[in-house]
Scaffold this active site. Structure first.
Site, PDB file in Angstrom:
ATOM      1  N   HIS A  58     -10.707  -9.194  29.228  1.00  0.00           N
ATOM      2  CA  HIS A  58     -10.519  -9.412  30.656  1.00  0.00           C
ATOM      3  C   HIS A  58     -11.757  -8.901  31.399  1.00  0.00           C
ATOM      4  CE1 HIS A  58      -9.733  -5.146  30.715  1.00  0.00           C
ATOM      5  NE2 HIS A  58      -8.701  -5.299  29.910  1.00  0.00           N
TER       6      HIS A  58
HETATM    7  P1  TYD Z   1      -5.015  -2.668  29.560  1.00  0.00           P
HETATM    8  O1  TYD Z   1      -6.115  -2.214  30.455  1.00  0.00           O
HETATM    9  O2  TYD Z   1      -4.463  -4.051  29.793  1.00  0.00           O
HETATM   10  O3  TYD Z   1      -5.455  -2.523  28.043  1.00  0.00           O
HETATM   11  P2  TYD Z   1      -6.464  -3.443  27.194  1.00  0.00           P
HETATM   12  O4  TYD Z   1      -7.324  -4.158  28.156  1.00  0.00           O
HETATM   13  O5  TYD Z   1      -7.207  -2.486  26.331  1.00  0.00           O
HETATM   14  O6  TYD Z   1      -5.641  -4.364  26.381  1.00  0.00           O
HETATM   15  O7  TYD Z   1      -3.849  -1.596  29.641  1.00  0.00           O
HETATM   16  C1  TYD Z   1      -2.721  -1.653  28.786  1.00  0.00           C
HETATM   17  C2  TYD Z   1      -1.534  -1.115  29.542  1.00  0.00           C
HETATM   18  O8  TYD Z   1      -1.749   0.225  29.952  1.00  0.00           O
HETATM   19  C3  TYD Z   1      -1.197  -1.904  30.804  1.00  0.00           C
HETATM   20  O9  TYD Z   1       0.185  -2.140  30.815  1.00  0.00           O
HETATM   21  C4  TYD Z   1      -1.549  -1.013  31.939  1.00  0.00           C
HETATM   22  C5  TYD Z   1      -1.551   0.369  31.348  1.00  0.00           C
HETATM   23  N1  TYD Z   1      -2.627   1.216  31.898  1.00  0.00           N
HETATM   24  C6  TYD Z   1      -2.331   2.149  32.859  1.00  0.00           C
HETATM   25  O10 TYD Z   1      -1.182   2.295  33.312  1.00  0.00           O
HETATM   26  N2  TYD Z   1      -3.326   2.956  33.324  1.00  0.00           N
HETATM   27  C7  TYD Z   1      -4.596   2.844  32.886  1.00  0.00           C
HETATM   28  O11 TYD Z   1      -5.498   3.606  33.332  1.00  0.00           O
HETATM   29  C8  TYD Z   1      -4.907   1.845  31.909  1.00  0.00           C
HETATM   30  C9  TYD Z   1      -6.309   1.655  31.394  1.00  0.00           C
HETATM   31  C10 TYD Z   1      -3.890   1.048  31.442  1.00  0.00           C
END
Ligand code: TYD
Length: 143
Positions: A58
């Site tokens: 993303h």
């Molecule tokens: P995400 O950033 O989508 O992970 P990746 O891009 O590595 O797959 O985050 C995964 C989940 O964690 C999403 O449901 C949101 C949550 N999250 C938070 O609540 N706080 C944060 O600081 C981060 C990075 C993620």
């Protein structure tokens, strides 16, 4: 780091961090607005990644980040909408700065790797661009 390096904001690049080598064990550190070009609002880490899994996939509209492989290794593929670049992170004394508006994916995690991410913003679900076509549209709106 040169002052002008702190002002650029269009592409990802590696930043070397201070390293104090010591027979007792090495020490590195990072200071906001000194070693990295933003104020740190949030820190999170990614760990226990099963073999073959990817994270990310993303872009962020506003968030800038700095990614360090605190342990083990992984690759970060960054894409500014026209060029893709792969950075292999495998040492804890340097990291990858990624400005806003870059599509990025983390992959090829080694066993027991630990990815530390320093972020310029609090968590904001609305800052994410999850669709690649929307990302390309966002980039063309920026121009
Ligand atoms: P995400 O950033 O989508 O992970 P990746 O891009 O590595 O797959 O985050 C995964 C989940 O964690 C999403 O449901 C949101 C949550 N999250 C938070 O609540 N706080 C944060 O600081 C981060 C990075 C993620």
């Amino acid at each position: 780091m040169k002052e002008d390096r702190l002002k650029v904001g269009c592409e990802a690049f590696l930043i070397n961090l201070p390293k104090f080598e010591d027979p007792r064990g090495n020490l590195s550190f990072v200071e906001q607005l000194k070693h990295i070009p933003f104020k740190i609002e949030r820190t999170y880490w990614i760990y226990d990644v099963p073999g073959g899994e990817t994270r990310g996939g993303h872009a962020f509209k506003e968030q800038k980040e700095f990614i360090i492989a605190l342990s083990g290794s992984f690759d970060v593929v960054v894409d500014d909408g026209s060029t893709k670049q792969l950075f292999s992170l495998n040492r804890s004394y340097y990291g990858l700065y990624i400005p806003q508006g870059i599509w990025r994916q983390m992959e090829n995690f080694s066993t027991n790797s630990l990815a530390l991410v320093l972020s310029s913003t609090h968590y904001n679900a609305n800052d994410y661009i999850y669709d690649y076509n929307n990302f390309i549209a966002h980039k063309s709106n920026e121009e």
